[in-house]
Design an enzyme around this catalytic site. Structure first.
Site, short mmCIF file in Angstrom:
data_model
loop_
_atom_site.label_atom_id
_atom_site.label_comp_id
_atom_site.label_asym_id
_atom_site.label_seq_id
_atom_site.Cartn_x
_atom_site.Cartn_y
_atom_site.Cartn_z
N ASP A 379 0.77 -1.31 -0.06
CA ASP A 379 -0.08 -0.35 0.07
C ASP A 379 1.18 1.24 -0.33
OD1 ASP A 379 -2.62 -1.08 0.05
OD2 ASP A 379 -2.46 -1.40 2.47
N HIS A 500 -9.85 -1.98 -2.45
CA HIS A 500 -8.29 -2.16 -3.29
C HIS A 500 -9.16 -2.87 -4.43
CE1 HIS A 500 -5.24 -0.68 -0.38
NE2 HIS A 500 -6.36 0.16 -0.28
N ASP A 502 -6.56 -4.85 -6.08
CA ASP A 502 -6.04 -6.14 -5.99
C ASP A 502 -6.94 -7.25 -4.84
OD1 ASP A 502 -5.76 -5.33 -2.89
OD2 ASP A 502 -3.20 -5.73 -3.28
N CYS A 676 -0.84 -7.38 -0.27
CA CYS A 676 -1.10 -6.17 0.37
C CYS A 676 0.06 -6.17 1.54
CB CYS A 676 -2.31 -6.34 1.14
SG CYS A 676 -4.16 -6.22 0.79
#
Length: 694
Positions: A379, A500, A502, A676
């Site tokens: 991030d 997000h 992802d 992440c």
């Protein structure tokens, strides 16, 4: 020795030369009262309006010049006697060019005689000519060599048959301690910094010095001044200087020529045949207010008289395009893996170390004294690179999220041949969607005949109809769009608590079709798997079995939970919306997409946004053919997790190996997963961005 200019047609070679130099011509005046000295630049044309310079009552003229001076008359006069004076009309123009540089000042001569009606001489205008060659040269053909006087150096064209020089943003740091980006300094502290700059060469040929009062100046526009700086070698010998590291003072052999405060400066004319090398550095990347194009000009100034400004008689221009920041997709070869070590992520860290060691790549562990408890390596930053024919290096993009990892990109990554860039946003504008788990890039694709050889950037935003949704901050979106070479795609990700991209998609390499597959989270695939388990008599198999302190839940319980089913129907509709966008924008067929069995649940405290019900297997790390996947703790059948078995089956068909990493307590419960908590620096593309067809 003089030669008479006749009335015959213009020779073909002069016609060609006139066409070549049409864009580089200047008007010159004659004076029958006194001789004039004129400085002529090889490759240009002097234009003289003969009627304007003629004495009153002039009806005819004749021209004589030394052999190295070429003259022609436009429009060509009617042919009469070879040596007869030529009739003068109001449109008569004399075109003058020279074929070689002068060895001495005023070593060539031209005279124009004017005659009355009966051929009486009325006046004689004499020009003493000095010819010089001047060219400001760059690597316009992008082969790493500064060629001489490339005709395309003053413009930019994309594509394999394109042209135009390339400039890097000098965003690395030659220092490793007390570091400062090189672009922030107004001087060069190490010779090694020069390789990050684009070479530019001033080539001259002519007499030992310019005639009195003439000078060369280099200049840039006010609009370009914030984007570029120019240094030069102090003398021709300076380019051979070998200097040790200098920490306390700038290198004196490379003075600053142009910057935001100095828009114009005189540069030396070295005389005879000479070269002076300059070094050009970019100061900022393309952005909303900057298209990346920069012009540097070299002008020859002519004196008028004492007390009056000089006037430009020749300008040569070199155009540069600043290299874009380029992201790297999962299909490129890894170089180095980054993870954080915290007080509670031992299981995760152990799994990552084993995976990276097995894959054969380097591992960088950011320890707690650096990360200060911030474990979200993905991030905080995104790895990319910049490239030119003469230099290439990685550049980290620092997100505006600014958690406790905020100093890591600058303090630990910035250094020699490792650049840094960020975009600053107002805190009120920054949301979870500004973390770079929400920034991905596809592998290369072709869409409706248009090639994207560097892939396309993918970001998550609010749904188009939303009025209160979260979005990636505008300064970051503007930056990404301005890079041009990886045209972004916006997906709907605000339906997720974290938000997000992802969390529901990734790319993995594949041996066939488009050389990759898009993996999408799919509640439908999850329910299909669980129904199959029930039909096979495994309805009492338990998820989270033995995972403390979680309460185990059976397959039957999941299938009987109507509320959970409704929530996943909503999630599937959100993912399907994105699926359709990705198929259209990436030119994908259903065969290019693999649905992964993943369930979600809605969190009322986050405004009915979704979170993964069990570890989100799509949120993985891709290291070549090895995948690091969150361990899902699914129902076991014959001692094996059914979810793991399904993943291995789906990925095994692509020749990919699955390693399941326990991130449950240290990441999943904190609304993140393996991707992440990790980051990967990868090799750049073989494809050169300047060959892109835009």
């Amino acid at each position: 020795m003089f030669q008479q200019v006749s009335q015959t047609s213009v020779p073909e070679f002069l016609k060609r030369r006139r066409a070549e130099t049409a864009e580089h011509s200047r008007t010159c005046r004659l004076d029958t009262e006194s001789p004039q000295g004129v400085l002529h630049v090889i490759g240009t044309t002097l234009k003289i309006n003969l009627n304007r310079s003629a004495p009153p009552s002039s009806k005819f003229f004749s021209v004589k010049c030394t052999p190295s001076v070429q003259c022609s008359i436009s429009p060509p006069p009617q042919e009469t006697s070879h040596l007869s004076p030529i009739p003068l009309n109001k449109n008569s123009v004399l075109l003058i060019s020279m074929s070689r540089a002068s060895e001495h000042e005023h070593d060539c001569k031209l005279s124009v005689r004017y005659y009355a009606e009966k051929k009486e001489l009325l006046g004689n205008a004499i020009l003493h000519l000095t010819a010089v060659e001047i060219s400001l040269d760059v690597d316009a053909d992008r082969d790493g060599v500064v060629e001489k006087n490339n005709p395309n150096k003053g413009s930019w064209k994309w594509g394999p048959d394109g042209h135009g020089a390339i400039l890097l943003v000098n965003c690395d740091s030659e220092r490793t301690y007390w570091k400062e980006q090189d672009s922030k300094k107004n001087h060069i502290t190490k010779v090694s910094d020069l390789k990050d700059m684009s070479p530019m060469v001033l080539r001259t040929r002519g007499p030992a010095k310019l005639p009195e009062g003439y000078k060369l100046t280099m200049h840039i526009s006010q609009s370009d001044a914030e984007s570029v700086r120019v240094f030069r070698t102090r003398s021709p010998e300076a380019k051979n200087t070998i200097s040790n590291f200098v920490y306390s003072s700038p290198l004196k052999d490379y003075p600053l020529v142009l910057n935001s405060e100095v828009l114009s400066q005189e540069v030396p004319y070295l005389g005879h045949e000479a070269e002076m090398k300059f070094y050009v550095e970019g100061l900022r990347f393309p952005d909303k207010d900057f298209n990346g194009l920069i012009s540097i000009n070299l002008s020859l100034l002519e004196p008028i008289c004492t007390g009056l400004p000089e006037t430009p008689i020749f300008t040569d221009t070199a155009v540069f395009r600043v290299a874009p920041w380029i992201m790297t997709p999962n299909t490129l070869q890894p170089v180095e893996v980054f993870v954080c070590s915290t007080s509670d992520n031992f299981k995760f860290l152990k799994g990552m170390i084993n995976l990276v060691n097995k894959s054969g790549y380097k591992l960088k562990v950011c320890h707690e004294y650096l990360n200060r408890g911030d474990r979200w390596m993905q991030d905080e930053l995104e790895f990319g690179y910049i490239d030119s024919p003469h230099q290439r290096f990685p550049v980290v993009l620092d997100s505006p999220r600014d958690g406790k990892l905020q100093d890591f990109p600058y303090n630990e990554l910035l250094g020699p041949d490792f650049g840094y860039v960020t975009r600053i946003a107002q805190r009120k504008d920054v949301s979870s969607l500004d973390s770079f788990g929400n920034l991905e890039v596809s592998p290369p694709v072709t869409v409706n005949g248009k090639n994207y050889p560097l892939g396309r950037i993918i970001i998550g935003v609010a749904f188009p109809t939303a009025t209160q949704g979260r979005n990636m901050t505008k300064v970051v979106q503007d930056f990404l769009w301005a890079q041009t070479v990886q045209e972004p795609i916006a997906l709907f990700s605000d339906w997720l608590t974290v938000g997000h991209v992802d969390e529901f998609m990734t790319f993995v390499p594949a041996p066939d079709r488009k050389r990759f597959r898009l993996l999408l989270a799919s509640p439908d695939a999850g329910y299909k798997l669980f129904r199959g388990l029930k039909n096979d008599g495994h309805g009492q198999a338990k998820m989270f079995d033995g995972l403390k302190p979680e309460e185990a839940i059976t397959v039957d319980d999941i299938l009987n939970n109507k509320s959970l089913q409704a929530e996943n129907n909503y999630v599937q509709s959100c993912i399907d919306w994105n699926r359709d966008v990705l198929k259209k924008e990436l030119g994908l067929d259903d065969e290019d997409i693999i649905d992964l069995p993943i369930l979600f649940q809605l969190n009322g405290e986050s405004g009915l946004r979704a979170e993964a019900f069990f570890p989100d297997m799509v949120n993985m790390i891709v290291l070549g053919k090895n995948l690091g996947i969150p361990k899902p703790f699914g129902p076991k059948v014959n001692g094996r997790c059914a979810l793991e078995a399904e993943m291995c089956s789906l990925m095994g068909g692509l020749g990919l190996s699955c390693t399941f990493i326990d991130d449950y307590a240290s990441y999943h419960k904190l609304l993140g997963e393996v991707h992440c908590g990790s980051n990967v620096r990868r090799e750049p593309f073989d494809f050169k961005w300047w060959n892109l067809e835009v």
